[in-house]
Design a protein around this motif. Structure first.
Motif, PDB file in Angstrom:
ATOM      1  N   THR A   1       2.611   1.923  -3.293  1.00 50.45           N
ATOM      2  CA  THR A   1       1.900   2.520  -4.526  1.00 50.45           C
ATOM      3  C   THR A   1       0.895   3.611  -4.580  1.00 50.45           C
ATOM      4  O   THR A   1       1.053   4.539  -5.372  1.00 50.45           O
ATOM      5  N   LYS A   2       0.385   3.815  -3.441  1.00 50.25           N
ATOM      6  CA  LYS A   2      -0.633   4.991  -3.392  1.00 50.25           C
ATOM      7  C   LYS A   2       0.279   6.253  -3.518  1.00 50.25           C
ATOM      8  O   LYS A   2       0.204   7.162  -4.122  1.00 50.25           O
TER       9      LYS A   2
ATOM     10  N   PRO B   1      -1.492   0.003 -10.379  1.00 48.71           N
ATOM     11  CA  PRO B   1      -2.378  -0.989  -9.739  1.00 48.71           C
ATOM     12  C   PRO B   1      -2.207  -2.365 -10.076  1.00 48.71           C
ATOM     13  O   PRO B   1      -2.502  -3.065  -9.114  1.00 48.71           O
TER      14      PRO B   1
ATOM     15  N   HIS C   1       0.895  -1.170   0.002  1.00 48.17           N
ATOM     16  CA  HIS C   1       0.011   0.053   0.137  1.00 48.17           C
ATOM     17  C   HIS C   1       0.836   1.255  -0.053  1.00 48.17           C
ATOM     18  O   HIS C   1       0.693   2.266  -0.663  1.00 48.17           O
ATOM     19  N   SER C   2       2.087   1.302   0.845  1.00 47.14           N
ATOM     20  CA  SER C   2       2.906   2.548   0.897  1.00 47.14           C
ATOM     21  C   SER C   2       3.526   2.649  -0.177  1.00 47.14           C
ATOM     22  O   SER C   2       3.758   3.718  -0.720  1.00 47.14           O
TER      23      SER C   2
END
Length: 105
Positions: free
Chosen positions: A40-41, A79, A37-38
């Motif tokens: 990619t976003k 994604p 999560h860290s």
């Protein structure tokens, strides 16, 4: 220094700070799913802000088109990469700490 230069500098600075927080998150988060999560976003948003700052600075140049293509490529591929990493982490690790295991069939 014009207003456009100031805006470009602020966009690049904000994007760099987001990229820094993403890197710190990858180092500090405990498990693969949180690291994914860290990675990619905030990384994608940070890169888009840096590209927007460069586009504001290069306004009217042909290089802005390449910046747009680069941003689209990142938005399309990040994604997919995050999904593949998550699937691989699920297969390779014990996911018993998950509250609901929706992939267990």
């Amino acid at each position: 220094m014009t207003v456009a230069d100031l805006i470009a500098g602020l966009l690049v600075l904000a994007g760099s700070l987001l990229a820094l927080t993403a890197a710190i998150g990858v180092l500090r988060f405990p498990d693969t799913l949180a690291r994914m999560h860290s990675a990619t976003k905030p990384q994608v948003l940070g890169l888009l802000l840096v590209l927007a700052g460069a586009a504001v600075r290069l306004r009217g140049s042909f290089d802005v088109g390449m910046l747009v293509v680069t941003g689209l490529f990142i938005v399309i591929t990040a994604p997919v990469v995050g999904h593949r990493v998550g699937r691989l982490a699920y297969r390779e690790q014990d996911m018993s700490e998950l509250a609901v295991d929706e992939m267990n069939e």
